[in-house]
Design a protein around this motif. Structure first.
Motif, PDB file in Angstrom:
ATOM      1  N   SER A 286       1.217 -11.206  -8.702  1.00 24.22           N
ATOM      2  CA  SER A 286       0.508 -12.332  -8.071  1.00 24.22           C
ATOM      3  C   SER A 286       0.435 -13.536  -8.998  1.00 24.22           C
ATOM      4  O   SER A 286       0.508 -14.686  -8.554  1.00 24.22           O
TER       5      SER A 286
ATOM      6  N   ASN B  87       0.202 -10.636  -0.500  1.00 25.33           N
ATOM      7  CA  ASN B  87       1.060 -11.403  -1.404  1.00 25.33           C
ATOM      8  C   ASN B  87       2.309 -10.656  -1.840  1.00 25.33           C
ATOM      9  O   ASN B  87       3.178 -11.233  -2.480  1.00 25.33           O
TER      10      ASN B  87
ATOM     11  N   HIS C 219       6.897 -10.401  -5.201  1.00 27.05           N
ATOM     12  CA  HIS C 219       6.070 -11.443  -4.590  1.00 27.05           C
ATOM     13  C   HIS C 219       6.704 -11.943  -3.289  1.00 27.05           C
ATOM     14  O   HIS C 219       7.927 -11.961  -3.140  1.00 27.05           O
TER      15      HIS C 219
END
Length: 312
Positions: A137, A154, A275
């Motif tokens: 993240s 995420n 991600h």
């Protein structure tokens, strides 16, 4: 405002120290300080509270750093587009792997991957799932290999394989004579567990709680390594559960203590995660193809029930 200034701001936010941030960015501390001052002057706000030790973000600074991370990621995507267009697979790639996967999976694919993709500079770290999620993240990891699903907005997940749980039952144990186990045979109070922070521990506990929703943490013996759990079981301290790949290299004598579960076998899902911005996808695809191709020969299980790695 420049991309370089934003990268400097991200480094200071990470290290909470101008000198360490300058070292990370390979510039002198005065150069970094000057650029941050210019950025703050242009925006007419203070990003960092320099009166605090360590240096802290101001309220508006936190919002700026959050947006700066998105901008830097999108800027990096331009180089990604060029690399993919040229078919280039190379550069630095930061990979995290959870402790219960690292010792068994890494030797299976690393040598072949390095030989096949010599321009990729892998930086591999053994990290807990919580550390991995934070670093992905924050942009400090490009990808990781972990037990899933993780239920994070995420993070994207691509399943590499399903790895069944296998019981390790020593001679003196009351389940020793069973050829195959049922989940209902398990007693959480009788199972040696990994110490807190390991997602495989949470998977075992969640498996046992499918039997008894009121199960509590009565166990007293925990360890940081699967090898220690096996030795403790051999000493009469209880039984334990192992990931399937950990059972491939143990001695023939130890293999006599292994017991499979009746189908559908409880199992963990192991994925490559990254991600949602999907940077460096050409390297992620290469890793996925290399690992999934190798693992097919080691794990042929299909009828499994996935146990969550998330602590409930």
């Amino acid at each position: 405002m420049t991309i370089t200034q934003l990268k400097y701001a991200l480094a200071i936010a990470e290290h909470q120290n101008f000198t360490k941030a300058a070292e990370k960015c390979f510039v002198t501390q005065p150069t970094l300080s000057t650029q941050i001052q210019k950025l703050e002057d242009e925006l007419d706000v203070l990003i960092f509270d320099r009166s605090k030790k360590p240096i802290a973000l101001t309220d508006v600074g936190r919002k700026i750093v959050y947006q700066a991370r998105n901008i830097v990621n999108e800027a990096d995507r331009i180089q990604d587009i060029v690399d993919q267009q040229k078919g280039f697979i190379g550069g630095e790639f930061r990979l995290g792997i959870i402790p219960t996967v690292m010792p068994t999976l890494l030797p299976m694919f690393l040598k072949n991957f390095i030989k096949k993709y010599p321009k990729v500079k892998l930086k591999i770290e053994e990290l807990t799932t919580e550390e991995i999620m934070t670093r992905i993240s924050d942009g400090h990891l490009d990808a990781a290999i972990a037990a899933t699903p993780l239920e994070s907005d995420n993070i994207k997940e691509r399943v590499l394989y399903y790895e069944p749980f296998v019981a390790y039952i020593p001679d003196h144990h009351h389940l020793k004579d069973k050829e195959k186990l049922k989940v209902e045979d398990l007693d959480l109070n009788d199972i040696l567990l990994l110490e807190d922070g390991h997602c495989f521990r949470d998977g075992v506990m969640n498996l046992c709680r499918t039997i008894d929703e009121t199960a509590e943490d009565h166990f007293q013996l925990e360890s940081g390594s699967i090898e220690t759990l096996i030795k403790l079981a051999d000493e009469g301290m209880g039984m334990t559960l192992l990931p399937h790949l950990h059972t491939l290299d143990i001695s023939d004598k130890m293999k006599q203590n292994l017991r499979q579960f009746e189908e559908p076998s409880p199992a963990r899902e192991v994925s490559i995660i990254y991600h949602k911005s999907e940077l460096k996808m050409q390297i992620i695809d290469a890793l996925f193809n290399e690992i999934s191709g190798i693992i097919r020969g080691a794990i042929a299980f299909s009828n499994v029930k996935i146990i969550s790695p998330i602590s409930r």
